[in-house]
Scaffold this active site. Structure first.
Site, PDB file in Angstrom:
ATOM      1  N   LYS A 165       0.968  -1.137  -0.076  1.00 35.24           N
ATOM      2  CA  LYS A 165       0.057  -0.023   0.036  1.00 35.24           C
ATOM      3  C   LYS A 165       0.762   1.260   0.106  1.00 35.24           C
ATOM      4  O   LYS A 165       1.975   1.400   0.466  1.00 35.24           O
ATOM      5  CB  LYS A 165      -0.975  -0.053   1.219  1.00 35.24           C
ATOM      6  CG  LYS A 165      -1.994  -0.879   1.395  1.00 35.24           C
ATOM      7  CD  LYS A 165      -2.911  -0.981   0.266  1.00 35.24           C
ATOM      8  CE  LYS A 165      -3.751  -2.186   0.125  1.00 35.24           C
ATOM      9  NZ  LYS A 165      -4.774  -2.078  -1.037  1.00 35.24           N
ATOM     10  N   ASP A 194      -0.220   0.229  -4.539  1.00 40.28           N
ATOM     11  CA  ASP A 194      -1.741   0.494  -4.615  1.00 40.28           C
ATOM     12  C   ASP A 194      -2.064   1.590  -3.730  1.00 40.28           C
ATOM     13  O   ASP A 194      -1.811   1.492  -2.565  1.00 40.28           O
ATOM     14  CB  ASP A 194      -2.439  -1.001  -4.038  1.00 40.28           C
ATOM     15  CG  ASP A 194      -4.073  -0.920  -4.159  1.00 40.28           C
ATOM     16  OD1 ASP A 194      -4.504   0.249  -4.680  1.00 40.28           O
ATOM     17  OD2 ASP A 194      -4.545  -1.765  -3.830  1.00 40.28           O
ATOM     18  N   GLU A 220      -1.538   1.217  -8.845  1.00 36.20           N
ATOM     19  CA  GLU A 220      -2.854   0.694  -8.722  1.00 36.20           C
ATOM     20  C   GLU A 220      -3.625   1.672  -8.139  1.00 36.20           C
ATOM     21  O   GLU A 220      -3.305   2.214  -6.978  1.00 36.20           O
ATOM     22  CB  GLU A 220      -2.922  -0.717  -8.000  1.00 36.20           C
ATOM     23  CG  GLU A 220      -4.412  -0.988  -8.049  1.00 36.20           C
ATOM     24  CD  GLU A 220      -4.340  -2.642  -7.581  1.00 36.20           C
ATOM     25  OE1 GLU A 220      -3.511  -3.319  -8.099  1.00 36.20           O
ATOM     26  OE2 GLU A 220      -5.055  -2.810  -6.762  1.00 36.20           O
ATOM     27  N   GLU A 246     -11.089  -2.096 -10.186  1.00 35.16           N
ATOM     28  CA  GLU A 246     -11.695  -2.862  -9.326  1.00 35.16           C
ATOM     29  C   GLU A 246     -13.145  -2.629  -8.861  1.00 35.16           C
ATOM     30  O   GLU A 246     -13.875  -3.197  -8.452  1.00 35.16           O
ATOM     31  CB  GLU A 246     -10.642  -3.392  -8.023  1.00 35.16           C
ATOM     32  CG  GLU A 246     -10.537  -2.065  -7.218  1.00 35.16           C
ATOM     33  CD  GLU A 246      -9.745  -2.482  -6.102  1.00 35.16           C
ATOM     34  OE1 GLU A 246      -8.510  -2.438  -6.224  1.00 35.16           O
ATOM     35  OE2 GLU A 246     -10.072  -2.494  -4.991  1.00 35.16           O
ATOM     36  N   ASP A 269     -13.274  -6.960 -10.972  1.00 34.98           N
ATOM     37  CA  ASP A 269     -13.336  -7.666  -9.829  1.00 34.98           C
ATOM     38  C   ASP A 269     -14.858  -8.496 -10.134  1.00 34.98           C
ATOM     39  O   ASP A 269     -15.760  -7.776 -10.229  1.00 34.98           O
ATOM     40  CB  ASP A 269     -13.501  -6.596  -8.792  1.00 34.98           C
ATOM     41  CG  ASP A 269     -13.990  -7.260  -7.367  1.00 34.98           C
ATOM     42  OD1 ASP A 269     -15.029  -8.071  -7.559  1.00 34.98           O
ATOM     43  OD2 ASP A 269     -13.468  -7.174  -6.360  1.00 34.98           O
ATOM     44  N   HIS A 296      -8.668  -8.402 -10.028  1.00 33.75           N
ATOM     45  CA  HIS A 296      -8.642  -8.121  -8.527  1.00 33.75           C
ATOM     46  C   HIS A 296      -9.438  -9.003  -7.658  1.00 33.75           C
ATOM     47  O   HIS A 296     -10.678  -9.545  -8.290  1.00 33.75           O
ATOM     48  CB  HIS A 296      -9.379  -6.626  -8.287  1.00 33.75           C
ATOM     49  CG  HIS A 296      -9.696  -6.235  -7.163  1.00 33.75           C
ATOM     50  ND1 HIS A 296     -10.640  -6.544  -6.391  1.00 33.75           N
ATOM     51  CD2 HIS A 296      -8.804  -5.665  -6.234  1.00 33.75           C
ATOM     52  CE1 HIS A 296     -10.508  -6.026  -5.088  1.00 33.75           C
ATOM     53  NE2 HIS A 296      -9.270  -5.464  -4.949  1.00 33.75           N
ATOM     54  N   GLU A 333      -4.541 -11.551  -8.525  1.00 31.77           N
ATOM     55  CA  GLU A 333      -4.270 -11.088  -7.184  1.00 31.77           C
ATOM     56  C   GLU A 333      -4.637 -12.356  -6.210  1.00 31.77           C
ATOM     57  O   GLU A 333      -5.500 -13.157  -6.178  1.00 31.77           O
ATOM     58  CB  GLU A 333      -5.088  -9.922  -6.619  1.00 31.77           C
ATOM     59  CG  GLU A 333      -4.973  -9.519  -5.362  1.00 31.77           C
ATOM     60  CD  GLU A 333      -5.557  -8.090  -5.248  1.00 31.77           C
ATOM     61  OE1 GLU A 333      -6.309  -7.836  -5.777  1.00 31.77           O
ATOM     62  OE2 GLU A 333      -5.035  -7.530  -4.249  1.00 31.77           O
TER      63      GLU A 333
HETATM   64 CA    CA Z   1      -6.480  -2.524  -4.859  1.00 32.28          CA
END
Ligand code: CA
Length: 379
Positions: A165, A194, A220, A246, A269, A296, A333
């Protein structure tokens, strides 16, 4: 065969150690499940029916579905979509409710025919899907030891890449964190970042420029999921690939992002985009525009199984003869943060070997939901 019942389950599993993403902290994992029953005793499972989406399943979807033939996936998808579309709620929770029911219908169709979902989709381009580890969230007192131990653990487990992150700490601290992660995992493992929509375009560009020396494969959700111009601005200024998607529902939300090539990598997603039916439509559109599709995935074994089946039929981008994961082959992922739901809802949770997860081969989604665990995890 006729649909006789639709139930939803709200699952919740507390975390021993709360963790942070780019926009907040969580102390429990939650998942919304749907179970569709038929007059032949076959049941199908779907995911995405949490919170207001559960209400949409009961109030909007169920009246359209009870008494219908569950094998008619395209017809029922259109029927459900029309109800949402005409009320302008196919976005957000409406799209997730649609996703949950659609996935359950594919599970039923597979169980009724003895075929796996990927076989129903026409077969497989690949029998195992390359995955990367999602983890390296923020935890209290993590830096540096616990965070770097987690990262080297993924390398030792055989992952080819991992994602962390940014956007949750002051920018200088996030950059230091990324630098230390790259140092810890060495030069050969892919590293992605991300931001969960945390930045505006100039801030995302500033961060991206400062971490680019650490060989970041993709950045991301650098900006708000609906900020098409922001994506284009970020993409024009940064050397790494830009990814997102996503949070988008259906091909209609994706179309401008794909047509204007706002993403290098699209990440639909399956529990948001409109289920297995729509995931495939979006993946085909993206492929035509030369945009890589890396699904995702952040949920229960239902979502993981559905994503594996769709990923088995996503073409390489471009459709090259000898595709390599992260280069032309789709990569999925694979969430490694603690989750009692992901590990508890089926007898044999999904695992990776050498950076790949096998596509299930049993009928339907190919997973066996443990109904006792379902009752135990119910909120
Ligand atoms: Ca993400």
């Amino acid at each position: 065969m006729k649909i006789t019942g639709i139930e939803t389950y709200s699952l919740s599993s507390p975390l021993e150690r709360p963790f942070g993403w780019s926009q907040g902290w969580i102390d429990r994992r939650t998942v919304g499940i749907v179970k569709v029953s038929t007059d032949e005793g076959i049941v199908g499972w779907g995911e995405g029916a949490g919170g207001p989406a559960a209400a949409a399943v009961h109030d909007v979807m169920a009246p359209a579905l009870i008494g219908q033939d569950p094998m008619n996936r395209v017809g029922l998808w259109q029927k459900m979509f029309a109800r949402l579309y005409n009320a302008n709620v196919a976005v957000g929770f409406g799209g997730s409710a649609l996703s949950a029911v659609d996935t359950a219908l594919w599970d039923i169709a597979g169980k009724a025919t003895g075929l796996s979902v990927s076989e129903l989709l026409g077969g497989r381009i690949r029998d195992r899907i390359a995955v990367y580890a999602t983890g390296l969230y923020y935890t209290e007192g993590e830096f540096p030891t616990r965070l770097l131990d987690e990262a080297t653990g993924y390398v030792e487990a055989g992952f080819m890449g991992m994602k962390t992150k940014v956007g949750g700490l002051p920018m200088d601290q996030d950059i230091k964190r990324v630098a230390e992660l790259r140092k810890a995992i060495g030069p050969d493992v892919k590293l992605m970042i991300d931001a969960n929509q945390a930045y505006n375009a100039p801030s995302a560009i500033r961060l991206g420029q400062r971490v680019s020396e650490h060989d970041i494969l993709w950045f991301e959700e650098p900006v708000n999921a609906q900020d098409l111009e922001g994506y284009l601005q970020v993409k024009a200024e940064l050397p790494m690939a830009i990814s997102g998607g996503e949070n988008l529902r259906t091909r209609y939300e994706f179309k401008d992002f794909l047509a204007r090539r706002a993403y290098d990598i699209a990440q639909p997603d399956v529990i948001n985009v409109g289920g297995i039916t729509e995931m495939r439509n979006v993946a085909a559109m993206a492929n035509a525009f030369g945009i890589q599709v890396n699904p995702h995935v952040w949920g229960s074994p239902i979502m993981i199984a559905a994503s594996l089946h769709v990923a088995a039929s996503i073409p390489p981008c471009p459709p090259s003869g000898d595709p390599e994961p992260f280069v032309q082959e789709p990569v999925m992922e694979f969430d490694r943060t603690p989750s009692g739901i992901r590990e508890g809802l089926v007898e044999e949770p999904f695992d990776q070997i050498d950076g790949y997860v096998a596509v299930p081969t049993g009928p339907g989604l190919g997973i066996e939901i443990d109904e006792r665990a379902l009752a135990r995890l119910a909120d």
